[in-house]
Motif scaffolding. Structure first.
Motif, PDB file in Angstrom:
ATOM      1  N   LEU A  50       0.811  -1.221   0.000  1.00 44.46           N
ATOM      2  CA  LEU A  50       0.000   0.000   0.000  1.00 44.46           C
ATOM      3  C   LEU A  50       0.842   1.268   0.000  1.00 44.46           C
ATOM      4  CD1 LEU A  50      -2.567  -1.006   2.791  1.00 44.46           C
ATOM      5  CD2 LEU A  50      -2.896  -1.199   0.324  1.00 44.46           C
ATOM      6  N   ILE A  51       2.095   1.149   0.430  1.00 43.30           N
ATOM      7  CA  ILE A  51       2.915   2.335   0.690  1.00 43.30           C
ATOM      8  C   ILE A  51       3.110   3.233  -0.533  1.00 43.30           C
ATOM      9  CG2 ILE A  51       5.246   3.096   1.315  1.00 43.30           C
ATOM     10  CD1 ILE A  51       5.280   0.974   3.436  1.00 43.30           C
ATOM     11  N   PRO A  52       3.443   2.698  -1.724  1.00 46.34           N
ATOM     12  CA  PRO A  52       3.651   3.612  -2.866  1.00 46.34           C
ATOM     13  C   PRO A  52       2.453   4.510  -3.152  1.00 46.34           C
ATOM     14  CG  PRO A  52       4.498   1.436  -3.386  1.00 46.34           C
ATOM     15  CD  PRO A  52       3.765   1.302  -2.084  1.00 46.34           C
ATOM     16  N   ALA A  53       1.241   3.937  -3.164  1.00 47.30           N
ATOM     17  CA  ALA A  53       0.059   4.737  -3.461  1.00 47.30           C
ATOM     18  C   ALA A  53      -0.199   5.767  -2.367  1.00 47.30           C
ATOM     19  CB  ALA A  53      -1.169   3.836  -3.629  1.00 47.30           C
ATOM     20  N   ILE A  54      -0.106   5.342  -1.106  1.00 42.42           N
ATOM     21  CA  ILE A  54      -0.350   6.253   0.013  1.00 42.42           C
ATOM     22  C   ILE A  54       0.718   7.344   0.060  1.00 42.42           C
ATOM     23  CG2 ILE A  54      -0.460   6.421   2.535  1.00 42.42           C
ATOM     24  CD1 ILE A  54      -1.644   3.607   2.545  1.00 42.42           C
ATOM     25  N   ALA A  55       1.965   6.961  -0.166  1.00 43.34           N
ATOM     26  CA  ALA A  55       3.060   7.937  -0.143  1.00 43.34           C
ATOM     27  C   ALA A  55       2.910   8.943  -1.285  1.00 43.34           C
ATOM     28  CB  ALA A  55       4.404   7.221  -0.246  1.00 43.34           C
ATOM     29  N   GLY A  56       2.585   8.442  -2.472  1.00 43.31           N
ATOM     30  CA  GLY A  56       2.418   9.348  -3.615  1.00 43.31           C
ATOM     31  C   GLY A  56       1.303  10.348  -3.386  1.00 43.31           C
ATOM     32  N   GLY A  57       0.158   9.865  -2.918  1.00 42.27           N
ATOM     33  CA  GLY A  57      -0.958  10.772  -2.654  1.00 42.27           C
ATOM     34  C   GLY A  57      -0.658  11.738  -1.525  1.00 42.27           C
ATOM     35  N   TYR A 103      -6.589  23.388  -7.448  1.00 39.38           N
ATOM     36  CA  TYR A 103      -6.122  22.891  -6.145  1.00 39.38           C
ATOM     37  C   TYR A 103      -7.044  21.770  -5.648  1.00 39.38           C
ATOM     38  CZ  TYR A 103      -4.629  22.844  -1.239  1.00 39.38           C
ATOM     39  OH  TYR A 103      -4.165  22.464  -0.011  1.00 39.38           O
ATOM     40  N   LYS A 104      -8.351  21.985  -5.747  1.00 42.22           N
ATOM     41  CA  LYS A 104      -9.303  21.015  -5.227  1.00 42.22           C
ATOM     42  C   LYS A 104      -9.219  19.686  -5.964  1.00 42.22           C
ATOM     43  CE  LYS A 104     -12.630  24.492  -3.610  1.00 42.22           C
ATOM     44  NZ  LYS A 104     -13.976  25.080  -3.808  1.00 42.22           N
ATOM     45  N   ILE A 105      -9.101  19.757  -7.304  1.00 39.35           N
ATOM     46  CA  ILE A 105      -9.032  18.523  -8.097  1.00 39.35           C
ATOM     47  C   ILE A 105      -7.771  17.734  -7.756  1.00 39.35           C
ATOM     48  CG2 ILE A 105      -8.737  17.618 -10.436  1.00 39.35           C
ATOM     49  CD1 ILE A 105     -10.609  19.861 -11.392  1.00 39.35           C
ATOM     50  N   LEU A 106      -6.628  18.428  -7.698  1.00 36.40           N
ATOM     51  CA  LEU A 106      -5.372  17.755  -7.351  1.00 36.40           C
ATOM     52  C   LEU A 106      -5.406  17.226  -5.920  1.00 36.40           C
ATOM     53  CD1 LEU A 106      -2.760  20.144  -9.031  1.00 36.40           C
ATOM     54  CD2 LEU A 106      -3.609  17.939  -9.856  1.00 36.40           C
ATOM     55  N   ASN A 107      -6.081  17.950  -5.038  1.00 39.64           N
ATOM     56  CA  ASN A 107      -6.197  17.497  -3.650  1.00 39.64           C
ATOM     57  C   ASN A 107      -7.054  16.235  -3.568  1.00 39.64           C
ATOM     58  OD1 ASN A 107      -5.540  18.147  -0.806  1.00 39.64           O
ATOM     59  ND2 ASN A 107      -7.764  18.240  -0.608  1.00 39.64           N
ATOM     60  N   PHE A 108      -8.091  16.157  -4.426  1.00 44.00           N
ATOM     61  CA  PHE A 108      -8.894  14.937  -4.472  1.00 44.00           C
ATOM     62  C   PHE A 108      -8.024  13.738  -4.879  1.00 44.00           C
ATOM     63  CE2 PHE A 108     -12.810  17.680  -5.631  1.00 44.00           C
ATOM     64  CZ  PHE A 108     -13.040  17.921  -4.280  1.00 44.00           C
ATOM     65  N   ALA A 109      -7.152  13.983  -5.855  1.00 45.67           N
ATOM     66  CA  ALA A 109      -6.255  12.916  -6.310  1.00 45.67           C
ATOM     67  C   ALA A 109      -5.328  12.462  -5.185  1.00 45.67           C
ATOM     68  CB  ALA A 109      -5.425  13.399  -7.507  1.00 45.67           C
ATOM     69  N   GLY A 110      -4.804  13.437  -4.427  1.00 43.16           N
ATOM     70  CA  GLY A 110      -3.917  13.098  -3.320  1.00 43.16           C
ATOM     71  C   GLY A 110      -4.634  12.381  -2.196  1.00 43.16           C
ATOM     72  N   ALA A 112       3.598  13.526  11.288  1.00 40.97           N
ATOM     73  CA  ALA A 112       3.807  13.192   9.876  1.00 40.97           C
ATOM     74  C   ALA A 112       2.455  12.845   9.263  1.00 40.97           C
ATOM     75  CB  ALA A 112       4.765  12.021   9.744  1.00 40.97           C
ATOM     76  N   TYR A 113       2.303  13.165   7.982  1.00 35.58           N
ATOM     77  CA  TYR A 113       1.010  12.972   7.327  1.00 35.58           C
ATOM     78  C   TYR A 113       1.115  12.057   6.108  1.00 35.58           C
ATOM     79  CZ  TYR A 113       0.320  17.057  10.246  1.00 35.58           C
ATOM     80  OH  TYR A 113       0.309  17.913  11.323  1.00 35.58           O
ATOM     81  N   VAL A 114       2.308  11.478   5.910  1.00 38.45           N
ATOM     82  CA  VAL A 114       2.550  10.628   4.748  1.00 38.45           C
ATOM     83  C   VAL A 114       3.388   9.430   5.184  1.00 38.45           C
ATOM     84  CG1 VAL A 114       3.487  10.497   2.407  1.00 38.45           C
ATOM     85  CG2 VAL A 114       2.548  12.642   3.241  1.00 38.45           C
ATOM     86  N   ALA A 115       3.129   8.250   4.600  1.00 38.89           N
ATOM     87  CA  ALA A 115       3.928   7.053   4.873  1.00 38.89           C
ATOM     88  C   ALA A 115       5.014   6.935   3.812  1.00 38.89           C
ATOM     89  CB  ALA A 115       3.045   5.807   4.868  1.00 38.89           C
ATOM     90  N   VAL A 116       6.138   7.587   4.056  1.00 42.13           N
ATOM     91  CA  VAL A 116       7.267   7.548   3.126  1.00 42.13           C
ATOM     92  C   VAL A 116       8.541   7.725   3.927  1.00 42.13           C
ATOM     93  CG1 VAL A 116       7.251  10.034   2.659  1.00 42.13           C
ATOM     94  CG2 VAL A 116       8.125   8.467   0.919  1.00 42.13           C
ATOM     95  N   GLY A 117       9.669   7.226   3.405  1.00 42.44           N
ATOM     96  CA  GLY A 117      10.933   7.366   4.108  1.00 42.44           C
ATOM     97  C   GLY A 117      11.312   8.823   4.283  1.00 42.44           C
ATOM     98  N   PRO A 118      11.410   9.315   5.520  1.00 40.67           N
ATOM     99  CA  PRO A 118      11.687  10.742   5.741  1.00 40.67           C
ATOM    100  C   PRO A 118      13.106  11.131   5.333  1.00 40.67           C
ATOM    101  CG  PRO A 118      10.743   9.703   7.703  1.00 40.67           C
ATOM    102  CD  PRO A 118      11.164   8.604   6.781  1.00 40.67           C
ATOM    103  N   GLY A 119      13.223  12.273   4.689  1.00 45.38           N
ATOM    104  CA  GLY A 119      14.513  12.807   4.280  1.00 45.38           C
ATOM    105  C   GLY A 119      14.329  14.196   3.702  1.00 45.38           C
ATOM    106  N   ILE A 120      15.383  14.750   3.154  1.00 44.10           N
ATOM    107  CA  ILE A 120      15.316  16.108   2.619  1.00 44.10           C
ATOM    108  C   ILE A 120      14.247  16.237   1.534  1.00 44.10           C
ATOM    109  CG2 ILE A 120      16.589  17.830   1.287  1.00 44.10           C
ATOM    110  CD1 ILE A 120      19.108  16.964   2.757  1.00 44.10           C
ATOM    111  N   SER A 148      11.567  14.557   1.085  1.00 44.13           N
ATOM    112  CA  SER A 148      10.183  14.293   1.506  1.00 44.13           C
ATOM    113  C   SER A 148       9.771  15.103   2.732  1.00 44.13           C
ATOM    114  CB  SER A 148      10.013  12.792   1.805  1.00 44.13           C
ATOM    115  OG  SER A 148      10.952  12.362   2.778  1.00 44.13           O
ATOM    116  N   LEU A 149      10.461  16.219   2.984  1.00 43.10           N
ATOM    117  CA  LEU A 149      10.131  17.039   4.147  1.00 43.10           C
ATOM    118  C   LEU A 149       8.714  17.605   4.088  1.00 43.10           C
ATOM    119  CD1 LEU A 149      13.347  19.077   5.028  1.00 43.10           C
ATOM    120  CD2 LEU A 149      12.096  17.503   6.498  1.00 43.10           C
ATOM    121  N   SER A 150       8.156  17.680   2.893  1.00 40.64           N
ATOM    122  CA  SER A 150       6.795  18.198   2.770  1.00 40.64           C
ATOM    123  C   SER A 150       5.789  17.316   3.507  1.00 40.64           C
ATOM    124  CB  SER A 150       6.401  18.319   1.294  1.00 40.64           C
ATOM    125  OG  SER A 150       6.471  17.064   0.649  1.00 40.64           O
ATOM    126  N   MET A 151       6.190  16.087   3.872  1.00 40.54           N
ATOM    127  CA  MET A 151       5.305  15.189   4.605  1.00 40.54           C
ATOM    128  C   MET A 151       4.965  15.740   5.992  1.00 40.54           C
ATOM    129  SD  MET A 151       8.080  12.211   5.612  1.00 40.54           S
ATOM    130  CE  MET A 151       6.940  11.179   6.512  1.00 40.54           C
TER     131      MET A 151
END
Length: 606
Positions: A110-117, A140-147, A399-407, A409-412
């Motif tokens: 599940l991680i790739p899809a959840i991390a990407g969104g 913004y709203k449409i892209l946010n729906f995708a995420g 944290a709000y995303v399941a992804v390996g934390p680093g420079i 992916s700081l937006s997580m």
């Protein structure tokens, strides 16, 4: 090595799964009894990377080497003919092991899809904060729906992964769970009168973002599918089985399994929040400091179900990702310190590239190439991770995303409700880097040139593990061993049915057919003992191992007894091979001593 890819190529070259009548393996080879030997493409087999050789006799023998078990496991999955898997391991696994394997198999994909969104949503929040893309625009709203889609439809994704794990129809699984997310059902459950199924009130639950109801739903479906496949006439099976399953699964989930899974998920989230409230920053700091050990042993995989469940239930995660950020950046800081301090050009290059990878959340190069090889670096990483983790824990960084934390992916860590969350994450990152960098700069000790030279001159000596006639490996009447594709070593024609440890070490492997075992010496040499030629066909008869995996042994300890006369009477060549499998570049000096006993040392490694 990609074992699955290798297995696919081998299966294709031997004529496909329909041509394999029986599959087994010994210590180095896949052994296949084929329907038609003429279908085997020997040259194609020999040219496959990972295949060391091919012997076409009564069986088709594909020589793999030390990875034969992994390739065998993948081959078993690919072969569909009944009766091919007679050699399956029938030992029962512990419930905890089976449960952990199930959870990882369900949550890891599940991680790739959840991390990407999640990253997409965090980038959108950053653009909104910078005034580049306002959150009230349609774009913004449409892209946010995708995420948001991966988490919103998390039950659907879970249905697919559970179905794959349980080997049932994924499309029917999706249909069963999808029924819980239909808008009309949600409207019915949320109406004033609610929903009633045969006079039973249906609990109003929003199944979006949920995990456990979907897991329970598909577990029930998997059992029903097997049951109805057995009793259903073949002519109507294609529609009858799915119909009956949906007829039972959906109502049962709405009435029983859904509320059960939902309440468990709520309780699970509360437990996590209680742990953080009770232990706070200490939990984050301690987890960060032990992550080097967890990652190297693979134990960190056990945290994946928690992370995804926490995100699905609460939309945030407070412990693991913060600890991972501190650990990952500490690995980077430590590696850069090593790159500056070391005079070893190879280590300098390795540390630099590994440090860059770690800063971007990929720590394996740093861990395996630098950290675990130098205990002072490990200490520095632990100090830095604990310090950064303590700060992140004190500030309750979310944290709000399941992804390996680093420079990258700081937006997580970007939050619209907690503006300082990302700032605190960056401060924790800086603390982790600086503390680990300084710690390793202070702790680092370069091995002296004299010590390095002395280490190169050290020779590891091995006594004879068998009594008998010592011969050259090239004289063995088996091409696999005589050509040294498995590694260099010696051979002994035994005069006594006893196998002894040639050095101090630990038993690493005892083969199911008992004719072969392996150990690692205290200096790291991996030694394989193969009693007799083709004795795998005895299937353990006449062999009696005296040790088990993990047992520490001393030079001269008895490892195995075997009935030498009976093995010879069965028509097998008793010549036994002693192979060093992990040191292809080492020079092996064989002592000139024809008759040997366990007190004689017979070869040494530079």
């Amino acid at each position: 090595m990609n074992y699955k890819e290798l297995a696919v190529k081998i299966l294709k070259a031997v004529g496909g799964d329909e041509n394999v009548q029986h599959l087994e393996h010994c210590s180095t080879r896949l052994r296949m009894t084929l329907v038609d030997d003429k279908k085997v493409k020997i040259k194609e087999l020999q040219n496959i990377p990972g295949v060391l050789g091919v012997n076409q006799t009564a069986q088709c023998q594909v020589i793999i080497g030390n990875s034969v078990v992994e390739v065998y496991d993948e081959m078993k999955k690919l072969i569909s003919n009944k009766g091919n898997n007679k050699e399956e391991n029938k030992s029962e696994k512990k419930v905890s092991v089976v449960l952990l394997d199930f959870l990882i198999s369900v949550f890891q994909p599940l991680i790739p899809a959840i991390a990407g969104g999640g990253v997409l949503k965090s980038v959108l929040m950053l653009l909104n904060l910078l005034g580049i893309l306002k959150n009230n625009t349609d774009v913004y709203k449409i892209l946010n729906f995708a995420g948001d889609a991966p988490l919103y439809f998390l039950p659907i994704l879970v249905a697919i992964t559970v179905a794959n794990k349980m080997k049932v129809n994924p499309l029917v699984s999706v249909a069963a769970v999808g029924a819980l997310l239909t808008p009309n059902l949600a409207a019915m459950l949320g109406s004033k009168t609610g929903a009633v199924f045969f006079n039973i009130h249906v609990q109003n639950i929003n199944y979006a973002y949920q995990v456990f109801p979907a897991i329970l739903c598909i577990l029930l479906y998997s059992q029903l599918e097997k049951f109805f496949n057995k009793i259903s006439p073949k002519v109507i099976r294609s529609f009858f089985v799915p119909m009956m399953c949906l007829l039972i699964v959906v109502p049962t989930t709405l009435l029983i399994l859904g509320p059960l899974g939902f309440n468990f998920g709520q309780y699970f989230a509360k437990v996590v929040m209680f742990i953080f409230a009770k232990f706070g920053w200490v939990a984050v700091a301690l987890l960060a400091s032990v992550l080097p050990f967890m990652v190297t042993t693979g134990m960190h995989k056990a945290m994946i179900p928690y992370v995804i469940t926490a995100l699905g239930q609460t939309g945030k995660e407070l412990i693991y990702n913060a600890a991972s950020l501190a650990h990952n950046i500490s690995e980077g800081g430590a590696c850069f310190a090593v790159a500056i301090r070391t005079k070893d050009k190879t280590l300098k290059t390795t540390a630099t590239s590994a440090g860059i990878s770690a800063m971007f959340g990929i720590t394996e190069p740093a861990l395996y190439g630098v950290t675990i090889l130098h205990k002072r670096v490990l200490y520095g990483v632990m100090i830095g991770a604990f310090s950064g983790g303590a700060y992140l824990g004190i500030k309750a960084v979310e944290a709000y995303v399941a992804v390996g934390p680093g420079i990258a992916s700081l937006s997580m860590f970007i939050s619209q409700t907690i503006p300082k969350n990302i700032i605190n994450a960056i401060v924790g990152l800086i603390i982790s880097f600086i503390v680990s960098f300084i710690a390793v700069m202070i702790l680092w000790r370069e091995a002296s040139l004299r010590q390095v030279e002395e280490d190169k001159e050290v020779k590891e000596r091995f006594n004879a593990p068998l009594e008998g006639q010592l011969i050259s490996l090239t004289e063995v009447k088996d091409q696999v061993f005589s050509s040294k594709v498995m590694g260099d070593g010696i051979a002994i024609i035994p005069s006594k049915g006893e196998l002894y440890a040639p050095a101090d070490g630990v038993i690493e492997l005892v083969y199911e057919t008992k004719h072969c075992l392996a150990m690692k010496s205290k200096n790291g040499s991996e030694i394989m003992f193969h009693i007799g030629i083709d004795t795998v066909n005895l299937k353990g008869k006449y062999f009696d191992p005296k040790v088990s995996v993990g047992k520490e042994v001393k030079k001269g300890d008895l490892l195995m007894t075997f009935e030498l006369d009976n093995i010879i009477n069965e028509g097998f060549d008793p010549t036994s091979m002693i192979i060093i499998t992990n040191r292809p570049d080492a020079k092996i000096d064989v002592i000139d001593n024809q008759k040997v006993s366990k007190k004689d040392y017979v070869f040494e490694i530079n």
